[in-house]
Design an enzyme around this catalytic site. Sequence first.
Site, PDB file in Angstrom:
ATOM      1  N   LYS A 174     -23.442 -17.550  16.552  1.00 39.47           N
ATOM      2  CA  LYS A 174     -22.113 -17.787  16.277  1.00 39.47           C
ATOM      3  C   LYS A 174     -21.175 -16.581  16.147  1.00 39.47           C
ATOM      4  O   LYS A 174     -21.426 -15.949  15.069  1.00 39.47           O
ATOM      5  CB  LYS A 174     -22.020 -18.599  14.871  1.00 39.47           C
ATOM      6  CG  LYS A 174     -20.551 -19.443  14.579  1.00 39.47           C
ATOM      7  CD  LYS A 174     -19.950 -19.238  13.110  1.00 39.47           C
ATOM      8  CE  LYS A 174     -19.366 -17.972  12.587  1.00 39.47           C
ATOM      9  NZ  LYS A 174     -18.190 -17.589  12.895  1.00 39.47           N
ATOM     10  N   GLU A 248     -27.221  -7.187   7.364  1.00 36.44           N
ATOM     11  CA  GLU A 248     -26.598  -5.880   7.545  1.00 36.44           C
ATOM     12  C   GLU A 248     -25.168  -5.944   6.972  1.00 36.44           C
ATOM     13  O   GLU A 248     -24.379  -6.731   7.482  1.00 36.44           O
ATOM     14  CB  GLU A 248     -26.491  -5.246   8.834  1.00 36.44           C
ATOM     15  CG  GLU A 248     -27.784  -5.136   9.620  1.00 36.44           C
ATOM     16  CD  GLU A 248     -28.543  -3.834   9.033  1.00 36.44           C
ATOM     17  OE1 GLU A 248     -27.738  -3.111   8.220  1.00 36.44           O
ATOM     18  OE2 GLU A 248     -29.871  -3.858   9.175  1.00 36.44           O
ATOM     19  N   CYS A 282     -19.062  -0.504   9.824  1.00 40.31           N
ATOM     20  CA  CYS A 282     -19.594  -0.487   8.462  1.00 40.31           C
ATOM     21  C   CYS A 282     -20.168   0.787   8.233  1.00 40.31           C
ATOM     22  O   CYS A 282     -20.629   1.441   7.281  1.00 40.31           O
ATOM     23  CB  CYS A 282     -20.911  -1.627   8.621  1.00 40.31           C
ATOM     24  SG  CYS A 282     -22.080  -1.347   9.859  1.00 40.31           S
ATOM     25  N   GLU A 383     -15.477  -1.039  -0.475  1.00 33.35           N
ATOM     26  CA  GLU A 383     -15.442  -0.822   0.817  1.00 33.35           C
ATOM     27  C   GLU A 383     -13.776  -1.527   1.433  1.00 33.35           C
ATOM     28  O   GLU A 383     -13.637  -2.827   1.131  1.00 33.35           O
ATOM     29  CB  GLU A 383     -16.343  -2.091   1.596  1.00 33.35           C
ATOM     30  CG  GLU A 383     -16.290  -1.676   3.364  1.00 33.35           C
ATOM     31  CD  GLU A 383     -17.365  -2.302   4.088  1.00 33.35           C
ATOM     32  OE1 GLU A 383     -17.716  -3.592   3.794  1.00 33.35           O
ATOM     33  OE2 GLU A 383     -17.980  -1.770   4.874  1.00 33.35           O
TER      34      GLU A 383
HETATM   35  C1  UN1 Z   1     -21.267  -1.464  12.617  1.00 39.65           C
HETATM   36  O1  UN1 Z   1     -20.301  -0.557  12.412  1.00 39.65           O
HETATM   37  O2  UN1 Z   1     -21.549  -2.475  12.292  1.00 39.65           O
HETATM   38  O3  UN1 Z   1     -23.400   4.027  14.143  1.00 39.65           O
HETATM   39  C2  UN1 Z   1     -22.089  -0.666  13.736  1.00 39.65           C
HETATM   40  C3  UN1 Z   1     -22.433   3.218  14.556  1.00 39.65           C
HETATM   41  C4  UN1 Z   1     -22.274   2.513  15.832  1.00 39.65           C
HETATM   42  C5  UN1 Z   1     -22.612   1.069  15.257  1.00 39.65           C
HETATM   43  C6  UN1 Z   1     -21.717   0.656  13.872  1.00 39.65           C
HETATM   44  N1  UN1 Z   1     -23.508   3.008  16.719  1.00 39.65           N
HETATM   45  O4  UN1 Z   1     -21.297   3.873  14.009  1.00 39.65           O
END
Ligand code: UN1
Length: 495
Positions: A174, A248, A282, A383
């Site tokens: 999804k 995550e 993230c 965040e």
């Molecule tokens: C994300 O933001 O969920 O290291 C992943 C990084 C990318 C992956 C980010 N290769 O910023």
Amino acid sequence: MQHFLNYINGEWRAAADGATFINRNPADRSDHIGSFPQSGSADVEAAVSAAKSAERAWKLLPAPARGDILRRAGDIFARRKTELAAIMTREMGKPVFETSGDIQEAIDTCYYSATEGRRLFGYNAPSELPNKMNLSFRMPVGICGIITAWNFPIAVPSWKIIPALVCGNTVIFKPSEESPHSANIFAEILHEAGLPAGVFNVVHGDGKAGSAMVDHPAIKLIGFTGSTETGTHIASLCGKANKKCSLEMGGKNAQIVMADADLELALEAVLWGAFGTAGQRCTATSRLILHRDIHDQFVAALKQKAAALRIGSGLSQETQMGPLINESQLAKVEKYVAIGKEEGARCVLGGERPSADELKAGCFFQPTIFCDVTPAMRIFQEEIFGPVLAVTVIDSFEEAVAVLNNSSYGLSSSIFTADVNQAFAAIRDLEAGITYINGPTIGAEAHMPFGGIKGTGNGHREGGWTVFEIFTEWKAVYVDFSGKLQRAQIDNYDD
Ligand code: UN1
């Protein structure tokens, strides 16, 4: 406007009740990308039944043969890279050079996972009894439910889906409602690569479809990327249902710059880390921890460079920073700017939407920098997921480490220093799943463990071989060729 469908059992299907939602371009809200099925439990049920029918043949196909299909998928992602990058940019906003990198992560993951089909190592160990052999194998988990965010529409799903498949699992995906078109291309590519019908299914929709997956007893694993709030809720439901669950979630990543650092390099890094993907990663750099001796000069140079970033549609080759994903993310960023001001932080750059007329139709926001930020402030702790950087001043390495670690999250971290001893102390002491020395907080590679501690994750790592721990169950096997009953722990010890 195009009408897109779910991908179930190798076929394109509308939602059982015909419901749809519309996805729009964040750089131009009048650009309607298409309508997508607003799925519910009946659609998840259909995907589960397709996955169940496909499960046995798929897991009996030798893992190297499963890997061959995924290698072909990597080739097709490479062939369609330019076309797909434009589709991704149109639906989620980041510039095409970034969406191309996003696809490259999926290509890397396909090639890496394809070779893993020839390893998938178990281990053996001596038995405590004679004429007996101890082996162990990785077995598929079953039907995996994958729920992901929109900011990496291809890379992040690929980190989960591709390893899950090589391990012999079936998948129901999804995607985020903000990046559904990319998910359909993902399905097209796996289809063309020769993945049998039902092994991979896409069910579009919002939290209702996600909940139906989390609640479905036949789905044995949930792999989730998204907010800490949603992830923690999913984990509690999976806990009650004895489902495997890998999460995550959020980050509040910091870059430290010590006085002896290469300041030009540290500047380039923070520009990329904080404002790349408009801060919507993230792993984005949302805190900058500066040594007092270089603070003023560094902030002055950073302001100048950040102010010069070209904002616009990611489809234009000129653009360095695209829009935020939607109006509610824009409102969230505006809310945090107001909070920062109220808390007494000094907004030294940005803080508002850009004034240019051509940007009015999209969800754009200026690169924003706050100085005098202290760890007690919400803009230091929470965040934001936007182009907002909180700068804090420190007087020593020890203080820098303590300030960086003062966070409920623990994904990525970075330090710029010329002192090798400090660099190694940082590797040891920074509380995060990822630490960069003289590099920005973003830039994880597909073959390395990816994930975080504290509020960022629940102990799993995607990427590299660590992801295969998520998508397999261990089976221990004891082969007794002594021809008699040998009782472990009993027959080999005389009391
Ligand atoms: C994300 O933001 O969920 O290291 C992943 C990084 C990318 C992956 C980010 N290769 O910023």
